[in-house]
Design a protein around this motif. Sequence first.
Motif, short mmCIF file in Angstrom:
data_model
loop_
_atom_site.label_atom_id
_atom_site.label_comp_id
_atom_site.label_asym_id
_atom_site.label_seq_id
_atom_site.Cartn_x
_atom_site.Cartn_y
_atom_site.Cartn_z
N GLY A 254 0.98 -1.24 -0.15
CA GLY A 254 0.19 -0.07 -0.05
C GLY A 254 1.02 1.09 0.12
O GLY A 254 2.04 1.01 0.19
N GLN A 255 0.22 2.36 -0.33
CA GLN A 255 1.06 3.56 -0.38
C GLN A 255 1.88 3.91 0.92
O GLN A 255 2.69 4.44 1.21
CB GLN A 255 0.17 4.66 -0.79
CG GLN A 255 0.79 5.81 -1.08
CD GLN A 255 -0.06 7.01 -1.45
OE1 GLN A 255 -1.27 6.81 -1.65
NE2 GLN A 255 0.29 8.31 -1.51
N ASP A 256 0.89 3.66 2.08
CA ASP A 256 1.59 4.05 3.38
C ASP A 256 2.48 2.90 4.04
O ASP A 256 3.25 3.03 5.09
CB ASP A 256 0.31 4.39 4.50
CG ASP A 256 -0.47 5.69 3.87
OD1 ASP A 256 0.33 6.50 3.39
OD2 ASP A 256 -1.46 5.79 4.24
N ASN A 257 2.51 1.77 3.15
CA ASN A 257 3.08 0.62 3.92
C ASN A 257 3.82 -0.12 2.69
O ASN A 257 3.46 -1.16 2.21
CB ASN A 257 2.07 -0.12 4.54
CG ASN A 257 2.76 -1.60 5.45
OD1 ASN A 257 4.02 -1.33 5.74
ND2 ASN A 257 2.08 -2.36 5.73
N PRO A 258 4.84 0.30 2.30
CA PRO A 258 5.77 -0.35 1.20
C PRO A 258 6.10 -1.59 1.41
O PRO A 258 6.35 -1.91 2.54
CB PRO A 258 6.93 0.87 0.95
CG PRO A 258 7.05 1.52 2.24
CD PRO A 258 5.84 1.57 2.85
N ALA A 259 6.15 -2.40 0.32
CA ALA A 259 6.76 -3.58 0.30
C ALA A 259 8.22 -3.91 0.74
O ALA A 259 8.93 -2.85 0.46
CB ALA A 259 6.42 -4.33 -0.85
N VAL A 260 8.57 -4.89 1.58
CA VAL A 260 9.82 -4.83 2.02
C VAL A 260 10.25 -6.23 1.64
O VAL A 260 9.40 -7.18 1.44
CB VAL A 260 10.05 -4.63 3.57
CG1 VAL A 260 9.67 -3.26 4.01
CG2 VAL A 260 9.08 -5.66 4.21
N THR A 261 11.59 -6.61 1.68
CA THR A 261 12.03 -7.88 1.12
C THR A 261 12.06 -8.93 2.28
O THR A 261 11.94 -8.56 3.18
CB THR A 261 13.31 -7.78 0.68
OG1 THR A 261 14.35 -7.36 1.81
CG2 THR A 261 13.81 -6.81 -0.65
N ASP A 262 12.13 -10.16 1.85
CA ASP A 262 12.22 -11.17 2.72
C ASP A 262 13.14 -10.96 4.08
O ASP A 262 13.05 -11.28 5.20
CB ASP A 262 12.20 -12.73 2.27
CG ASP A 262 10.85 -12.99 1.51
OD1 ASP A 262 10.22 -12.37 1.43
OD2 ASP A 262 10.89 -14.11 0.84
N GLN A 263 14.51 -10.75 3.62
CA GLN A 263 15.44 -10.37 4.47
C GLN A 263 15.32 -9.20 5.36
O GLN A 263 15.55 -9.48 6.35
CB GLN A 263 16.86 -10.20 3.66
CG GLN A 263 18.03 -10.17 4.64
CD GLN A 263 18.36 -11.51 5.28
OE1 GLN A 263 18.48 -12.41 4.61
NE2 GLN A 263 18.40 -11.27 6.39
#
Length: 456
Positions: A254-263
Amino acid sequence: MTATPARGVADAVPGRTRRLPPGPRLPAVVQTAMWAVAPVWFGKTCLRRYGPLFTARILGFGDVVYISTPDGIRRILRDDAGDFDAAAANESIRFVVGEHSLLMSGGAQHTERRKVLMRPLHGDNVTAYVEVMKSIVEQEVVGWRPGSAVRLLDCFQRVTLEVMIRAVFGITDSARLTRLRVLVPKLLDVNPLIILVPAVRRSFGGFGPWAAFQRLLREVDQIIFAEIRERRAELAADPSGRGSDVLSLLLAKGQDNPAVTDQELRDHMVTLLAVGQETTATQLAWFFERVVRAPGALERVETAVRDEDWKVLDAAIHEAIRSRPTTLDIGRMATKEWTADGYVFPAGTMFAVSLGLLHLSGRLHPAPESYSIDRFHPVEPPSAHFLPFGGGSHRCLGASLAMIEMRTVISTILRSVRLRVPRSTPEGVKPKGPMLVPRRGAQVIVTENRLFAGRG
């Protein structure tokens, strides 16, 4: 220790400013041993002899400048925060928390990572965990037989770990839950030699503390990565079916919660475990160790719980945090020359910002060893005199979660259980890794347990 300046510190002479404050002249190995075995005694002794700004020599860190004045702490943590590096001070635990940890970042990178974690750990997202917390506490308390002795520290370590892996991680797989209950306590009980002496971080053919720790960390990582992969797949299949736990919220895009990598997710989860689970368990143990011994305190807290007077309960929690800190210091490294109290500190100076010594200062908190809820109710002390979760942009991100968890655990126990202490003398402070725990584990006697009676 003697009151003479630490070796290597230039004397103050006309036209010349000392670069480091005075401190004990004992060899670094002796100072390190005292710091490791009796950190509160060591810190208070130095504070009494040298004042709130002194230099100690600690193996693995070199010269460390302790600072415990409200003004100095405010400057390092807030006003001059840009001149200090928190990540450099935490370098000794990078191998545990990972390079993407909030503890290993600064500047814009820290701001961005903090923004990612902020929402899941505040507001309605945190209050949503209360019912799970209550259930976990009741499952623990139901086995407390009236008349038996209970080591609360052991109980709270189980409770806070369960809250972490079920409410924060959202793990429901029974096999993973069972394994993490065994692995995580071992992970957090890391051999201090590994932290203090980088040369020990060698495998030695698969033997030794480093090799054992690496095997343990790999197994924990395997479980966390497996959980992340499965949750990603579930979210992709049904975006509307996301859970309310922290991991699910971090996975959601989402716009306020950007995706992050598994690591990155792994590093965030391990950081929450490393700095949140055992700290909260220890503070809960100290709360009961203090409250059950202070005249009238337990009765006052029980009344507050019954009347849902959370201001009084919070005051009681804060006074326990003040009088028995779980850790004494947080580290900061100067990135440029910094001046304070007539000293010029060069870039690279390591500071121990001693919130523990601040809270135990008799000048700021009269009779600091005594426990009194009145210190925080109805009027709280100045904010500069009490910083339970640090300050500035690096203030503990899990503060809201910790306070709600402590309120929930305490109120759930006191609604069902009555306690007394086996002896009136206070429990001493015992170092356990970075934690300062009650020497006897906050032992109490259960005199009544309505949950136990209800089992039949």
